[in-house]
Design an enzyme around this catalytic site. Structure first.
Site, PDB file in Angstrom:
ATOM      1  CG  HIS A 150       2.530   6.585  -1.461  1.00 19.48           C
ATOM      2  ND1 HIS A 150       2.089   6.944  -2.706  1.00 19.48           N
ATOM      3  CD2 HIS A 150       1.417   6.217  -0.775  1.00 19.48           C
ATOM      4  CE1 HIS A 150       0.764   6.803  -2.760  1.00 19.48           C
ATOM      5  NE2 HIS A 150       0.340   6.357  -1.600  1.00 19.48           N
TER       6      HIS A 150
ATOM      7  CG  ASP B  40      -1.937   1.096   1.243  1.00 21.52           C
ATOM      8  OD1 ASP B  40      -2.528   1.356   0.184  1.00 21.52           O
ATOM      9  OD2 ASP B  40      -2.157   1.714   2.313  1.00 21.52           O
TER      10      ASP B  40
HETATM   11  C1  BG6 Z   1      -2.898   5.895   0.044  1.00 27.43           C
HETATM   12  C2  BG6 Z   1      -2.987   4.635   0.841  1.00 27.43           C
HETATM   13  O1  BG6 Z   1      -2.222   5.658  -1.169  1.00 27.43           O
HETATM   14  O2  BG6 Z   1      -2.200   6.895   0.779  1.00 27.43           O
HETATM   15  C3  BG6 Z   1      -3.674   4.912   2.183  1.00 27.43           C
HETATM   16  O3  BG6 Z   1      -3.726   3.658   0.128  1.00 27.43           O
HETATM   17  C4  BG6 Z   1      -2.991   6.042   2.900  1.00 27.43           C
HETATM   18  O4  BG6 Z   1      -3.676   3.733   2.985  1.00 27.43           O
HETATM   19  C5  BG6 Z   1      -2.821   7.257   1.996  1.00 27.43           C
HETATM   20  O5  BG6 Z   1      -3.785   6.377   4.039  1.00 27.43           O
HETATM   21  C6  BG6 Z   1      -1.980   8.319   2.663  1.00 27.43           C
HETATM   22  O6  BG6 Z   1      -1.993   9.469   1.890  1.00 27.43           O
HETATM   23  P1  BG6 Z   1      -1.855  10.918   2.539  1.00 27.43           P
HETATM   24  O7  BG6 Z   1      -1.850  11.829   1.375  1.00 27.43           O
HETATM   25  O8  BG6 Z   1      -3.025  11.091   3.456  1.00 27.43           O
HETATM   26  O9  BG6 Z   1      -0.563  10.920   3.309  1.00 27.43           O
END
Ligand code: BG6
Length: 487
Positions: A237, A232
């Site tokens: 990321h 995930d």
């Molecule tokens: C998403 C994930 O890609 O990014 C989530 O699937 C996560 O699990 C989210 O909560 C976090 O993104 P941000 O922008 O809130 O840090």
């Protein structure tokens, strides 16, 4: 920014969570700002649940309005935004429904964007159905993450989509790449001569990249339990952030120059030997605890999660990059749900001075450090040592601060808004190319395999803490600790 790029934006999964929370609010913001979206641009939502356009607009009013504009809703802009929206009721199981979609969009202006805010299992069927009615011409397709479950399934999707759309028509979203601070990281690194000479193994001791969340799995237990934090957050990321931190300066900011350099980093990641996984990877799962004093349940009792689940909600990794710039420098990556704080940051620990004429404090941690806070409260902070006022040479850690909201009070843009505008305007730089995605899957795969085959259950941690103790122990082996442990 004025634009005349007209478009027809077709949103599959038009009543889904992502459309509600991110995509429609981002389109509204771009509309409200004025000049960012061509006047003639249309949004065609596709879903099964609403009967007709009126029904869909009612759903939008009831569900999307509360997610738009933190600064209060501009009613006039909202009303004119709704006028852009058309609706097609379409059952994905019925290929003949795509003829209805073709009829609905034929005659609408500009480039066609198909945004697939659906599960990955629908990507290929939707692309094939689009092609069957000729809608893959003069079009861009946007694929949400996760794209696949592992290297094999991701390749299968990319192969099938690649038969229908050329690579330059495919926009693979990683919303972290659209975040303002991540853009700023590029500006910091490649707009200033100051950092470049220091940005290498000779001067950097270690780097930490953390994306910590206070939230649990919310209503996504079902999805998350089949996914886990490695798929995930890490495969996409965190590895994308790592590649931006570590990449060589690109020769320009055009899409392939940036992506070529990121790819080089991903390909240079030291492969993880399955026998070493216990030393370089920690997996954890939260049990009941408290977030800022409020009790929260454990992961295994969240709706949609199996009671005996061994899915990880926390990952910490030690990563190395095998090239001249970074050889031997540990990069510590960490992400988790239900941690003590919501924070995303990059910590660059520079080496201490080689010899201190000022005594041992100059050798201690807390100085020689750059902290890039991505969220919340975007800041860049450079820690150094300074003399305390008064008699004697007593040193104290001080910092130079750049708080972005004080410098730039306006113009901040949400990640999805930037990325959607990029799709409409044909800018690919902030989207993940297929080879990058493959390299990232290839690197995480031994960890995925070992964790599933060796039946290595995640280590428990209490919700509201910083994860299992093993995460701190991994850094201690390298004579360092996570930033928050220093205070
Ligand atoms: C998403 C994930 O890609 O990014 C989530 O699937 C996560 O699990 C989210 O909560 C976090 O993104 P941000 O922008 O809130 O840090």
């Amino acid at each position: 920014m004025q634009t005349d790029s007209s478009f027809t934006f077709v949103l599959f999964g038009g009543t889904g969570d992502l459309s509600m929370r991110k995509i429609l609010p981002a389109l509204y913001e771009a509309h409200r700002a004025g000049g960012m979206l061509a006047e003639s641009g249309r949004i065609v939502a596709v879903a099964r649940h609403a009967e007709d356009r009126d029904g869909y607009l009612q759903w939008v009013n009831e569900n999307v309005k509360s997610h738009v504009s933190k600064n209060g809703l501009d009613e006039a802009a909202w009303a004119s935004f709704l006028k852009r929206i058309d609706y097609v009721k379409l059952d994905l199981g019925k290929p003949e429904d795509f003829a209805l979609l073709r009829d609905a969009v034929s005659g609408l202006p500009g480039i066609r964007v198909f945004y697939l805010a659906t599960g990955p299992s629908l990507f290929v069927p939707i692309c094939r159905a689009l092609a069957s009615v000729g809608l893959n011409e003069n079009a861009r397709i946007v694929l949400e993450k996760p794209l696949g479950y592992d290297l094999k399934s991701s390749n299968a999707i990319n192969d099938a989509v690649g038969e229908i759309f050329a690579e330059e028509q495919i926009y693979r979203i990683d919303h972290y790449l659209g975040k303002e601070p991540v853009q700023n990281l590029l500006a910091l690194r490649f707009g200033n001569a100051l950092f470049e000479p220091l940005w290498r193994r000779e001067w950097v001791e270690s780097i930490q990249i953390t994306i910590a969340e206070e939230l649990g799995v919310e209503a996504r237990g079902d999805f998350y339990d089949n996914t886990g934090a490695l798929r995930d957050m890490v495969q996409n990321h965190l590895l994308q952030l790592l590649s931006i931190v570590a990449m060589e300066p690109p020769h320009s900011m055009d899409s392939d120059s940036v992506r070529d350099e990121k790819l080089r980093v991903l390909r240079a990641l030291k492969p993880v030997d399955e026998r070493d996984i216990g030393k370089v990877a920690v997996r954890g799962q939260y049990h009941a605890g408290g977030i800022r004093g409020t009790p929260v349940p454990g992961y295994a009792t969240e709706p949609g999660v199996k009671k005996d689940s061994t899915t990880e909600t926390f990952v910490a990794l030690k990563v190395e990059i095998e090239n001249w710039r970074w050889a031997g420098v540990p990069f510590f990556l960490r992400t988790g749900k239900r941690l003590a704080d919501r924070v995303a940051e990059i910590v660059v620990n520079f080496r201490p001075v080689p010899h201190s004429a000022l005594g041992s404090p100059a050798l201690r941690p807390g100085a020689n450090r750059l902290v890039i806070r991505l969220q919340p409260n975007e800041t860049i902070r450079l820690y150094c040592l300074a003399k305390q006022p008064g008699e004697g040479m007593n040193l104290a850690s001080v910092h130079l601060d750049l708080a972005f909201d004080q410098f730039f009070r306006e113009g901040q843009m949400e990640a999805y808004q930037r990325l959607l505008l990029d799709v409409i305007n044909g800018r690919l730089a902030l989207f993940v190319r297929r080879d990058e995605q493959e390299a990232a899957w290839r690197w995480v795969e031994p960890i995925l395999n070992e964790w599933s085959s060796a039946n290595r259950p995640p280590k428990p941690y209490a919700a509201g803490t910083w994860g299992p103790a093993a995460s701190s122990a991994m850094l201690a082996q390298h004579g360092t600790c996570w930033l928050e442990e220093e205070n």
